[in-house]
Design an enzyme around this catalytic site. Structure first.
Site, PDB file in Angstrom:
ATOM      1  N   ASP A  22       0.816  -1.223   0.000  1.00 31.51           N
ATOM      2  CA  ASP A  22       0.000   0.000   0.000  1.00 31.51           C
ATOM      3  C   ASP A  22       0.850   1.274   0.000  1.00 31.51           C
ATOM      4  O   ASP A  22       1.949   1.290   0.545  1.00 31.51           O
ATOM      5  CB  ASP A  22      -0.918  -0.021   1.234  1.00 31.51           C
ATOM      6  CG  ASP A  22      -2.054   0.982   1.110  1.00 31.51           C
ATOM      7  OD1 ASP A  22      -2.374   1.394  -0.022  1.00 31.51           O
ATOM      8  OD2 ASP A  22      -2.624   1.354   2.156  1.00 31.51           O
ATOM      9  N   ASN A  70     -10.929  -2.908  -5.198  1.00 33.23           N
ATOM     10  CA  ASN A  70     -10.156  -1.950  -6.003  1.00 33.23           C
ATOM     11  C   ASN A  70     -10.779  -1.638  -7.364  1.00 33.23           C
ATOM     12  O   ASN A  70     -10.362  -0.700  -8.046  1.00 33.23           O
ATOM     13  CB  ASN A  70      -8.694  -2.407  -6.165  1.00 33.23           C
ATOM     14  CG  ASN A  70      -7.858  -2.256  -4.907  1.00 33.23           C
ATOM     15  OD1 ASN A  70      -6.954  -3.053  -4.644  1.00 33.23           O
ATOM     16  ND2 ASN A  70      -8.130  -1.237  -4.092  1.00 33.23           N
ATOM     17  N   SER A 200      -7.906  -4.447   5.490  1.00 31.12           N
ATOM     18  CA  SER A 200      -8.576  -4.222   4.201  1.00 31.12           C
ATOM     19  C   SER A 200      -8.906  -5.523   3.465  1.00 31.12           C
ATOM     20  O   SER A 200      -8.637  -5.665   2.266  1.00 31.12           O
ATOM     21  CB  SER A 200      -7.724  -3.302   3.305  1.00 31.12           C
ATOM     22  OG  SER A 200      -7.450  -2.086   3.952  1.00 31.12           O
TER      23      SER A 200
HETATM   24  C1  IPE Z   1      -5.404  -2.669   0.088  1.00 30.76           C
HETATM   25  O1  IPE Z   1      -5.113  -1.347  -0.095  1.00 30.76           O
HETATM   26  C2  IPE Z   1      -5.358  -3.428  -1.214  1.00 30.76           C
HETATM   27  C3  IPE Z   1      -4.040  -3.551  -1.840  1.00 30.76           C
HETATM   28  C4  IPE Z   1      -2.907  -3.089  -1.373  1.00 30.76           C
HETATM   29  C5  IPE Z   1      -4.025  -4.269  -3.077  1.00 30.76           C
HETATM   30  P1  IPE Z   1      -6.255  -0.239  -0.310  1.00 30.76           P
HETATM   31  O2  IPE Z   1      -5.533   1.043  -0.535  1.00 30.76           O
HETATM   32  O3  IPE Z   1      -7.186  -0.692  -1.364  1.00 30.76           O
HETATM   33  O4  IPE Z   1      -7.010  -0.281   1.082  1.00 30.76           O
HETATM   34  P2  IPE Z   1      -7.845   0.869   1.838  1.00 30.76           P
HETATM   35  O5  IPE Z   1      -8.875   1.359   0.886  1.00 30.76           O
HETATM   36  O6  IPE Z   1      -6.877   1.934   2.216  1.00 30.76           O
HETATM   37  O7  IPE Z   1      -8.399   0.179   3.047  1.00 30.76           O
HETATM   38  C1  IPE Z   2      -1.668   0.121  -3.250  1.00 33.40           C
HETATM   39  O1  IPE Z   2      -1.434   1.489  -3.348  1.00 33.40           O
HETATM   40  C2  IPE Z   2      -1.922  -0.519  -4.590  1.00 33.40           C
HETATM   41  C3  IPE Z   2      -3.311  -0.954  -4.804  1.00 33.40           C
HETATM   42  C4  IPE Z   2      -4.277  -0.868  -3.948  1.00 33.40           C
HETATM   43  C5  IPE Z   2      -3.624  -1.512  -6.104  1.00 33.40           C
HETATM   44  P1  IPE Z   2      -2.634   2.526  -3.378  1.00 33.40           P
HETATM   45  O2  IPE Z   2      -2.985   2.767  -4.805  1.00 33.40           O
HETATM   46  O3  IPE Z   2      -3.746   2.103  -2.515  1.00 33.40           O
HETATM   47  O4  IPE Z   2      -1.914   3.811  -2.785  1.00 33.40           O
HETATM   48  P2  IPE Z   2      -2.550   4.877  -1.790  1.00 33.40           P
HETATM   49  O5  IPE Z   2      -3.054   4.123  -0.605  1.00 33.40           O
HETATM   50  O6  IPE Z   2      -3.634   5.569  -2.536  1.00 33.40           O
HETATM   51  O7  IPE Z   2      -1.408   5.770  -1.455  1.00 33.40           O
HETATM   52 MG    MG Z   3      -4.132   2.381  -0.538  1.00 32.44          MG
END
Ligand code: IPE
Ligand code: IPE
Ligand code: MG
Length: 245
Positions: A22, A70, A200
Site C-alpha cells: 500500500d 479496487n 482491508s
Molecule cells: C489494500 O489497499 C489493497 C491492496 C494493497 C491491493 P487499499 O488502498 O485498497 O485499502 P484501503 O482502501 O486503504 O483500506
Molecule cells: C496500493 O497502493 C496498490 C493498490 C491498492 C492496487 P494505493 O494505490 O492504494 O496507494 P494509496 O493508498 O492511494 O497511497
Molecule cells: Mg491504498
C-alpha cells in the site's frame, strides 16, 4: 502451533511473510506524478523484495496486488495496474524456471481478462515443474478474504450436494483445503506499509494468529532494510496462541 522461541527468546525467522503493498498513490502524489507512476514504482519494489525474500530463505511471500474492492477506482488506474501485472507475468514466464521462483495466484480470476488468465495458467504450469521446496510468491489478484471464504464454502457445499463430502466432516483443516491458500502454512508475519493500520480484507482466515507489523514507509520506498526491521521486530514477539508461558 508453537512459537518456537530459541534460547535467547527470539523466534525463528518467518517462513511465510504477507505484505499489503500500500501507498503507491501517495508516493506518486508527493512527487506530482500520476497515481499510475506509483504503481509502476511499486511493481519494481515487489521484484526487489521477492528476490530478497528468496535470498534470505523465506519460503512463501504473499502480496496483495488488487483487492475485490479496487474495481471502484478509475478505469485508467485499473487498466494501468492490469498492464503492469501483464508485464510482470510476461517476464516471469521467461525467468521463473531459471531463478527457481514458483508463482501462484490467490483470488477470483473470473473477471480478469482472458489474456492475463492465460498468462497465469502458463506460470501455474511452470510452477508445477519447479521443486516444491523452491521459493513461492503468491499474488493476490481480485482477492478479498471474505470472497475467498465464500468461494470455499460454496465449493464445500457443492461437494456435499454431490455426495463427495458430509457436513460433519468439516473442520479447520478440511475448510483450509478449500481456500486459495490450500497447502500453504498461515503467514507468521503480515506487513502493511503506508501508515494504515487495517487489513482491508486481506487473508481473513489465515491471519488468525499472524503477527502484524506496520510501517509509515510508502510501498515504493519499502526496501531490504525495512524488511529486515520487520523480521527483527517479529523475532522479538512473544507468540502464545492463547496459551500461557
Ligand atoms: C489494500 O489497499 C489493497 C491492496 C494493497 C491491493 P487499499 O488502498 O485498497 O485499502 P484501503 O482502501 O486503504 O483500506
Ligand atoms: C496500493 O497502493 C496498490 C493498490 C491498492 C492496487 P494505493 O494505490 O492504494 O496507494 P494509496 O493508498 O492511494 O497511497
Ligand atoms: Mg491504498
Amino acid at each position: 502451533m508453537e512459537g518456537n522461541n530459541n534460547e535467547a527468546g527470539r523466534l525463528a525467522p518467518p517462513r511465510h511473510i504477507a505484505i499489503i503493498m500500500d501507498g503507491n498513490g501517495r508516493w506518486a502524489k508527493k512527487r506530482g506524478l500520476p497515481r499510475t507512476a506509483g504503481h509502476k514504482a511499486g511493481a519494481e519494489t515487489f521484484r526487489r523484495i521477492a528476490t530478497y525474500c528468496k535470498n534470505i530463505g523465506v519460503k512463501y511471500l504473499t502480496v496483495y496486488a488488487f483487492s475485490t474492492e479496487n474495481w471502484k477506482r478509475s478505469e485508467t488506474e485499473v487498466s494501468a495496474i492490469m498492464a503492469l501485472l501483464k508485464k510482470y507475468l510476461l517476464e516471469a514466464v521467461n525467468t521463473m524456471e531459471r531463478d527457481h521462483i514458483r508463482l501462484h495466484f490467490f483470488g477470483d480470476m473470473t473477471p480478469i481478462s482472458t489474456e492475463l488468465r492465460a498468462l497465469a495458467r502458463e506460470t501455474d504450469e511452470i510452477t508445477e515443474h519447479l521443486s516444491a521446496s523452491d521459493f513461492q510468491a503468491n499474488v493476490c489478484l481480485n482477492y478479498g478474504g471474505r470472497d475467498e471464504i465464500l468461494r470455499a464454502a460454496r465449493c464445500f457445499a457443492a461437494d456435499c450436494a454431490a455426495g463427495k463430502r458430509r457436513p460433519e466432516e468439516l473442520d479447520e483443516a478440511v475448510f483450509s483445503g478449500y481456500l486459495d491458500s490450500k497447502g500453504i502454512p498461515d503467514p507468521e508475519l503480515i506487513i502493511r506499509p503506508s501508515g494504515e493500520q487495517r487489513l482491508s480484507n486481506f487473508l481473513l482466515w489465515q491471519c488468525a494468529y499472524s503477527e502484524l507489523y506496520y510501517t509509515d514507509a510508502l510501498w515504493p520506498d519499502f526496501d531490504e532494510a525495512e524488511l529486515d526491521r520487520a523480521i527483527l521486530a517479529y523475532q522479538a514477539r512473544d507468540r502464545r496462541f492463547g496459551g500461557v508461558k
